[in-house]
Scaffold this motif. Structure first.
Motif, PDB file in Angstrom:
ATOM      1  N   GLU A 192      60.453  58.497  62.724  1.00 42.26           N
ATOM      2  CA  GLU A 192      61.355  59.547  63.203  1.00 42.26           C
ATOM      3  C   GLU A 192      61.417  59.612  64.735  1.00 42.26           C
ATOM      4  OE1 GLU A 192      59.828  63.045  61.381  1.00 42.26           O
ATOM      5  OE2 GLU A 192      60.454  62.466  59.346  1.00 42.26           O
ATOM      6  N   ASP A 193      60.399  59.088  65.402  1.00 42.99           N
ATOM      7  CA  ASP A 193      60.355  59.147  66.864  1.00 42.99           C
ATOM      8  C   ASP A 193      59.745  57.861  67.415  1.00 42.99           C
ATOM      9  OD1 ASP A 193      60.420  59.990  69.485  1.00 42.99           O
ATOM     10  OD2 ASP A 193      58.681  61.314  69.305  1.00 42.99           O
ATOM     11  N   PRO A 194      60.401  56.726  67.201  1.00 44.53           N
ATOM     12  CA  PRO A 194      59.801  55.439  67.581  1.00 44.53           C
ATOM     13  C   PRO A 194      59.560  55.284  69.079  1.00 44.53           C
ATOM     14  CG  PRO A 194      62.101  55.159  66.935  1.00 44.53           C
ATOM     15  CD  PRO A 194      61.725  56.557  66.575  1.00 44.53           C
ATOM     16  N   GLU A 195      60.374  55.923  69.913  1.00 44.92           N
ATOM     17  CA  GLU A 195      60.223  55.771  71.361  1.00 44.92           C
ATOM     18  C   GLU A 195      58.872  56.294  71.853  1.00 44.92           C
ATOM     19  OE1 GLU A 195      62.179  54.199  73.563  1.00 44.92           O
ATOM     20  OE2 GLU A 195      63.287  53.523  71.804  1.00 44.92           O
ATOM     21  N   THR A 196      58.398  57.360  71.252  1.00 47.67           N
ATOM     22  CA  THR A 196      57.124  57.946  71.673  1.00 47.67           C
ATOM     23  C   THR A 196      55.960  56.991  71.438  1.00 47.67           C
ATOM     24  OG1 THR A 196      57.875  60.211  71.295  1.00 47.67           O
ATOM     25  CG2 THR A 196      55.500  59.848  71.232  1.00 47.67           C
ATOM     26  N   TYR A 197      56.063  56.168  70.410  1.00 49.02           N
ATOM     27  CA  TYR A 197      54.939  55.323  70.024  1.00 49.02           C
ATOM     28  C   TYR A 197      55.126  53.858  70.401  1.00 49.02           C
ATOM     29  CZ  TYR A 197      53.860  59.519  67.452  1.00 49.02           C
ATOM     30  OH  TYR A 197      53.591  60.832  67.128  1.00 49.02           O
ATOM     31  N   SER A 198      56.270  53.517  70.958  1.00 51.39           N
ATOM     32  CA  SER A 198      56.543  52.134  71.337  1.00 51.39           C
ATOM     33  C   SER A 198      55.560  51.671  72.417  1.00 51.39           C
ATOM     34  CB  SER A 198      57.975  52.003  71.859  1.00 51.39           C
ATOM     35  OG  SER A 198      58.236  50.678  72.283  1.00 51.39           O
ATOM     36  N   GLY A 199      54.890  50.549  72.167  1.00 49.58           N
ATOM     37  CA  GLY A 199      53.944  50.001  73.129  1.00 49.58           C
ATOM     38  C   GLY A 199      52.628  50.750  73.215  1.00 49.58           C
ATOM     39  N   GLN A 200      52.390  51.674  72.300  1.00 50.13           N
ATOM     40  CA  GLN A 200      51.181  52.489  72.303  1.00 50.13           C
ATOM     41  C   GLN A 200      50.144  51.927  71.328  1.00 50.13           C
ATOM     42  OE1 GLN A 200      51.246  56.217  73.890  1.00 50.13           O
ATOM     43  NE2 GLN A 200      52.267  54.681  75.149  1.00 50.13           N
ATOM     44  N   ASN A 201      48.888  52.149  71.644  1.00 55.57           N
ATOM     45  CA  ASN A 201      47.801  51.766  70.747  1.00 55.57           C
ATOM     46  C   ASN A 201      47.389  52.969  69.908  1.00 55.57           C
ATOM     47  OD1 ASN A 201      47.451  49.040  71.601  1.00 55.57           O
ATOM     48  ND2 ASN A 201      46.481  49.794  73.467  1.00 55.57           N
ATOM     49  N   VAL A 202      47.383  52.767  68.596  1.00 56.77           N
ATOM     50  CA  VAL A 202      47.060  53.839  67.657  1.00 56.77           C
ATOM     51  C   VAL A 202      45.802  53.455  66.886  1.00 56.77           C
ATOM     52  CG1 VAL A 202      47.847  55.173  65.669  1.00 56.77           C
ATOM     53  CG2 VAL A 202      49.500  54.458  67.417  1.00 56.77           C
ATOM     54  N   LEU A 203      44.831  54.345  66.893  1.00 53.69           N
ATOM     55  CA  LEU A 203      43.627  54.170  66.084  1.00 53.69           C
ATOM     56  C   LEU A 203      43.749  55.064  64.858  1.00 53.69           C
ATOM     57  CD1 LEU A 203      40.660  53.341  65.496  1.00 53.69           C
ATOM     58  CD2 LEU A 203      39.947  55.234  66.976  1.00 53.69           C
ATOM     59  N   PHE A 204      43.811  54.441  63.676  1.00 55.70           N
ATOM     60  CA  PHE A 204      43.777  55.226  62.441  1.00 55.70           C
ATOM     61  C   PHE A 204      42.340  55.278  61.959  1.00 55.70           C
ATOM     62  CE2 PHE A 204      43.924  55.752  57.806  1.00 55.70           C
ATOM     63  CZ  PHE A 204      44.596  56.963  57.758  1.00 55.70           C
ATOM     64  N   TRP A 205      41.802  56.470  61.866  1.00 55.15           N
ATOM     65  CA  TRP A 205      40.406  56.682  61.491  1.00 55.15           C
ATOM     66  C   TRP A 205      40.330  56.861  59.980  1.00 55.15           C
ATOM     67  CZ3 TRP A 205      36.785  58.693  65.605  1.00 55.15           C
ATOM     68  CH2 TRP A 205      35.474  58.743  65.145  1.00 55.15           C
ATOM     69  N   HIS A 206      39.883  55.811  59.301  1.00 56.22           N
ATOM     70  CA  HIS A 206      39.769  55.828  57.839  1.00 56.22           C
ATOM     71  C   HIS A 206      38.515  56.621  57.471  1.00 56.22           C
ATOM     72  CE1 HIS A 206      39.622  54.689  53.714  1.00 56.22           C
ATOM     73  NE2 HIS A 206      40.371  53.606  53.823  1.00 56.22           N
TER      74      HIS A 206
END
Length: 201
Positions: A153-167
């Motif tokens: 829904e908001d790809p620009e905010t996350y473009s080029g960003q590093n995301v850590l998903f904490w399982h």
């Protein structure tokens, strides 16, 4: 509770230490921009929120994916846990306001706690086939499915960003959804189950 949340303070220290060793494709230190996790009681959220706020000068955006209750409920709950942990803030800053500054709670409960849509079950199954990582449909699977929707829904905010998903585990949530997951798996997986014990009817 506050005691359990201290475990995630330790977990944040470990995660930040590991991330500090990573390099991007240009050889520079990789930035940690977003941390995402399932939120079901508030304890995980409190520990990660406080830990990330204290551990890094450049603070990542913390995303708690609520699998039950409302965001407002969890802002209040996390603030209460933070107070129980002994978090000390300037007198003019209410704890809940501080929490809202350092964490976004997303409403990810969908049909409700431990209730899954077909799309969520399909996502969990497909993700496990493509990555080898098993997500349970109650916590981590629902959280990641809904975070994908946030990004879409908001790809620009996350473009080029590093995301850590904490399982955060949640394997016990697999048992109740076993038949539904197997039904989905049979339709999309090229793998066939081998019955080594034979039909025991």
């Amino acid at each position: 509770n506050a005691l359990g949340s201290w475990g995630y303070i330790e977990g944040v220290e470990e995660a930040v230490g590991q991330f500090a060793k990573l390099r991007d494709s240009a050889g520079s230190f990789a930035s940690l921009d977003h941390v995402v996790f399932a939120c079901g009681s508030g304890g995980t959220a409190a520990g990660i929120c406080i830990g990330m706020a204290l551990a890094r000068s450049k603070k990542p955006r913390v995303h708690a994916m609520s699998v039950c209750d409302t965001p407002d409920y969890f802002y209040e709950m996390v603030a209460g846990i933070a107070n129980d942990m002994g978090l000390v803030l300037p007198s003019f800053l209410p704890t809940e306001e501080w929490v809202r500054q350092h964490m976004i709670v997303h409403d990810s409960k969908g049909l409700g706690y431990a209730r899954s849509t077909k799309e969520e079950l399909d996502f969990v199954t497909q993700f496990s086939l493509e990555t080898g990582i098993v997500l349970d449909p109650v916590y981590s699977g629902k959280a990641l499915y809904n975070f994908f929707k946030v990004v879409e829904e908001d790809p620009e905010t996350y473009s080029g960003q590093n995301v850590l998903f904490w399982h955060t585990g949640g394997s016990l949530g697999m048992y109740d959804k076993g038949d539904d997951l197997l039904s989905t798996l049979d339709k999309i997986s090229p793998i066939h189950r081998l019955d080594v014990y034979g039909d025991k009817k």
